[in-house]
Design an enzyme around this catalytic site. Structure first.
Site, PDB file in Angstrom:
ATOM      1  N   ASP A 265       0.864  -1.184   0.000  1.00 42.69           N
ATOM      2  CA  ASP A 265       0.000   0.000   0.000  1.00 42.69           C
ATOM      3  C   ASP A 265       0.893   1.224   0.000  1.00 42.69           C
ATOM      4  OD1 ASP A 265      -0.284   1.775   2.750  1.00 42.69           O
ATOM      5  OD2 ASP A 265       0.549  -0.216   3.126  1.00 42.69           O
ATOM      6  N   CYS A 303      -2.130   2.898 -22.473  1.00 44.58           N
ATOM      7  CA  CYS A 303      -2.876   2.887 -21.217  1.00 44.58           C
ATOM      8  C   CYS A 303      -4.357   3.080 -21.524  1.00 44.58           C
ATOM      9  CB  CYS A 303      -2.382   3.975 -20.277  1.00 44.58           C
ATOM     10  SG  CYS A 303      -3.321   4.065 -18.712  1.00 44.58           S
ATOM     11  N   CYS A 305      -6.773   4.036 -19.361  1.00 46.53           N
ATOM     12  CA  CYS A 305      -7.508   4.887 -18.420  1.00 46.53           C
ATOM     13  C   CYS A 305      -8.090   6.100 -19.150  1.00 46.53           C
ATOM     14  CB  CYS A 305      -6.588   5.337 -17.283  1.00 46.53           C
ATOM     15  SG  CYS A 305      -5.555   6.762 -17.695  1.00 46.53           S
ATOM     16  N   CYS A 308      -5.738   8.883 -20.468  1.00 43.50           N
ATOM     17  CA  CYS A 308      -4.934   8.577 -21.646  1.00 43.50           C
ATOM     18  C   CYS A 308      -5.773   8.377 -22.913  1.00 43.50           C
ATOM     19  CB  CYS A 308      -4.094   7.332 -21.392  1.00 43.50           C
ATOM     20  SG  CYS A 308      -2.812   7.562 -20.133  1.00 43.50           S
ATOM     21  N   HIS A 334      -5.285   7.666 -13.565  1.00 47.48           N
ATOM     22  CA  HIS A 334      -4.181   7.105 -14.348  1.00 47.48           C
ATOM     23  C   HIS A 334      -3.162   6.409 -13.453  1.00 47.48           C
ATOM     24  CE1 HIS A 334      -0.850   6.558 -17.097  1.00 47.48           C
ATOM     25  NE2 HIS A 334      -0.094   7.086 -16.152  1.00 47.48           N
TER      26      HIS A 334
END
Length: 374
Positions: A265, A303, A305, A308, A334
């Site tokens: 994390d 990518c 996302c 992008c 992103h």
């Protein structure tokens, strides 16, 4: 359904597998986005899931202060409260309390501290930490520990580790028998191999559902962190998940996966997104730089996302420079997607026994740096 961990493939010391929980499967190696105060900043929960996240992290310290664990429990628990129906891991609160420095007093019983919000006084003990995390309803609960500061001489590191082991025993007893929920112990010992071995032995004797490697990513630097990770994961039980707390940068994660770590994390991808920094396969990109002003190309080719596929570097530069809300939203999306793509790549590489080639390509791409300006 009970909490269970299964290793499906190995490549060197790296492991690929899954954690089964009543709220869903967690694919490992896994990266957990940080939802400190019951929110991943700038993202809706369903958007976080779309990035590929199987599990989120919540923060015991912040939630106990605002809005309080009791209030969250009265409202149906943390999952319902924040509209996330998949697994949640909560930290114990120990790291945040230890970082308060002059606002806290440490004793064998626990830590008495003043809230950074309003100065109100609180006592956090292993028993109270377990109670708060039970009220929140988190699926993976972390034992209460002292995060050993860095640097620490061996005597200080030993005293801190031994206190954490006593607190680990109390955490285990207070957690009780909760089918479907998991309790993770936290290995301490700073940068001392013998102390970490003693800590791992003590935790194993107590018995936990998973084991975290604590006391790293606290200023020691990557080289020293990797030195510790060369032995620390192997000191922990092989058949349980291993979680490196608070890590980290993409190359930190790749190196730790090579050394046998399963869970991570870090606030870096979300915090970076809010400050105009994007993480890509070719390293980090600062969208505030004027070189992006007239660039019609996507932030990262390939990518998937929204930042992008629907926007140009020029647009991202524009909204970042104006501090528009959408800038942090798009770059956070992103960055979280990049991290999850990286984890998926690592899992696939381990499963097909090509981790070395994957890591070599990872470093080669980063060494190239960002695409040339127009």
């Amino acid at each position: 359904m009970r909490f269970a961990f299964q290793i499906e493939a190995r490549d060197g010391r790296a492991r690929q597998g899954r954690i089964d929980t009543p709220r869903g499967e967690i694919r490992t190696p896994a990266f957990m986005p940080v939802g400190t105060a019951a929110t991943v900043k700038g993202m809706l929960p369903e958007q976080v899931r779309e990035t590929g996240a199987d599990i989120l992290l919540g923060n015991t310290y912040h939630l106990m202060l605002r809005p309080s664990a009791e209030r969250i429990a009265d409202l149906g628990g943390l999952h319902k409260f924040m509209n996330w129906d998949r697994p949640i891991l909560t930290d114990s609160g120990g790291f945040q309390v230890m970082s308060l420095a002059n606002l806290r007093k440490l004793t064998e019983e626990g830590v008495r501290f003043a809230s950074h919000v309003d100065g109100s006084r609180h006592m956090l003990t292993p028993e109270r930490s377990m109670e708060i995390q039970r009220l929140l309803g988190s699926d993976i609960v972390m034992a209460f520990d002292e995060c050993t500061p860095f640097p620490a001489d061996e005597a200080l590191a030993r005293a801190s580790m031994e206190l954490s082991m006593r607190w680990a025993q109390r955490s285990r007893e207070a957690f009780g028998d909760r089918p479907g929920y998991a309790l993770f112990g936290i290995q301490q010992g700073s940068v001392y191999k013998d102390l970490r071995a003693e800590s791992a032995e003590a935790l194993t004797a107590i018995g936990f559902d998973g084991y975290a490697i604590g006391g790293l990513a606290v200023g020691e630097g990557q080289e020293l962190m990797f030195d510790v990770l060369d032995y620390a994961p192997g000191q922990l039980p092989d058949d349980k998940p291993r979680y490196l707390m608070g890590v980290g940068k993409p190359d930190d994660i790749v190196g730790a996966v090579q050394r046998g770590v399963d869970m991570f994390d870090c606030v870096l991808p979300t915090r970076s997104g809010r400050t105009g920094q994007a993480w890509t396969a070719r390293g980090s990109v600062n969208l505030r730089n004027a070189r992006h002003r007239d660039d019609p190309r996507p932030l990262e080719e390939g990518c998937d996302c929204p930042a992008c596929t629907k926007y140009s570097r020029a647009y991202l530069h524009h909204v970042v420079r104006l501090d528009e809300m959408i800038a942090g939203m798009l770059l956070t999306w992103h960055n979280l997607r990049y991290y999850q793509r990286l984890m998926a790549g690592l899992r696939g590489a381990i499963a097909t026994a090509r981790l070395d080639a994957f890591v070599a390509e990872f470093h080669a791409l980063r060494a190239q740096g960002d695409i040339d300006p127009i």
